[in-house]
Design an enzyme around this catalytic site. Structure first.
Site, PDB file in Angstrom:
ATOM      1  CG  ASP A 209      43.181  36.704  37.228  1.00  0.00           C
ATOM      2  OD1 ASP A 209      43.124  37.488  38.191  1.00  0.00           O
ATOM      3  OD2 ASP A 209      42.217  36.012  36.856  1.00  0.00           O
ATOM      4  CB  SER A 234      39.461  39.128  39.013  1.00  0.00           C
ATOM      5  OG  SER A 234      40.397  38.118  39.351  1.00  0.00           O
ATOM      6  CD  GLN A 284      43.061  40.427  40.037  1.00  0.00           C
ATOM      7  OE1 GLN A 284      42.990  39.630  40.966  1.00  0.00           O
ATOM      8  NE2 GLN A 284      43.265  40.050  38.790  1.00  0.00           N
TER       9      GLN A 284
END
Length: 295
Positions: A209, A234, A284
């Site tokens: 991430d 996110s 993502q």
């Protein structure tokens, strides 16, 4: 205490009940819990309820609310299914009585099967690239907040991360192709009781991430959250674990963005071992907005 030891302690959740765990947070670049941390901790919680010998092969998650770094996070595991080959778990992360994160994970016992993979893209050897400590002084002028570079270094101190090309915070104002490559490994070896395959997967989840939306920023010449020329977070995160790997050995994170629209950007990543094995795929979507004064 080394930064890596601190990260490993962070992932060593406290067991409150049979399927309830509690974790804490560490400092982040932004004033909320780092998404990779809560995803990795949720995966740890899921794996602690799975039969021995079954490792995660995929996870799908949603970030629901900003996490409070000053409060503990409680992870509740729901044992969805235990089959002959696959085990499914759902994890809800809660703070202040509200869910902040959902994760579903599927685990599988090892078996032989058909195999093929995409070839590893070209990339320079990681040892030829500057470390973050070596590179960051060159980028200090791009940050509006003089303390931001130091916070960024502290937040990533447990990981030796080396950009193949300039990171987005050094490319502000200069749009580039929506592609980014980063070599990474933990800043130290894993051994003893902490050297197990599950932990390596959870560490890769943590790192995944950190840079995945870089390619979105590069396409528009934006420096990112640490620079302050975008507002973002996110939204969801999905990973597929294909082959065994070690997080304390060099891994190439090859990332690209196929699209951005509606205040959202999509990032896709592939993680390869140094010898060319494709070990993880990542996707993502995140909020990526320009500041209101620019609208």
């Amino acid at each position: 205490m080394s930064a890596l030891t601190g990260l490993l302690d962070l992932l060593d959740l406290e067991r409150v009940e049979q399927d309830i765990f509690r974790g804490r947070s560490m400092h982040s670049v932004v004033p909320r819990v780092f998404g990779g941390q809560v995803a990795a901790q949720a995966l740890v919680a899921a794996c602690r309820t799975v039969p021995e010998g079954r490792l995660p092969h995929s996870l799908h998650a949603y970030f629901l609310r900003p996490g409070d770094p000053g409060a503990p996070i409680v992870y509740t595991v729901d044992r969805i299914r235990d089959g002959r080959s696959f085990t499914t778990r759902r994890v809800v992360a809660v703070q202040h009585g509200q869910p902040v994160f959902h994760l579903s994970a599927s685990c599988q016992a090892y078996e032989e099967g058909l195999e093929h993979q995409e070839p590893m893209p070209e990339a320079p050897d990681p040892e030829t690239l500057p470390t973050a400590d070596e590179a960051m002084p060159r980028y200090a002028e791009f940050f509006r907040d003089p303390g931001a570079p130091e916070r960024l270094l502290r937040a990533r101190a447990a990981v030796d991360m080396r950009y193949v090309e300039e990171p987005p915070f050094a490319s502000a104002g200069r749009p580039r192709a929506p592609r980014s490559q980063v070599w990474f490994r933990t800043d130290g070896k894993l051994d003893g009781t902490r050297d197990d395959p599950t932990l390596h997967l959870c560490l890769a989840t943590y790192v995944s991430d950190m840079t995945l939306l870089d390619s979105v920023l590069l396409a528009h010449g934006r420096g990112g959250w640490a620079v302050g020329d975008v507002v973002g977070a996110s939204l969801d995160h999905a990973m597929w674990f294909h082959r065994p790997f070690r997080a304390d050995e060099w891994l190439l994170y090859d990332q690209e963005s196929p699209t951005a629209q509606g205040g959202r950007g999509l990032g896709k990543g592939r993680i390869f071992t140094r010898d060319g094995r494709l070990v993880v795929s990542v996707i993502q979507e995140g909020v990526v907005r320009v500041p209101r004064e620019e609208q």
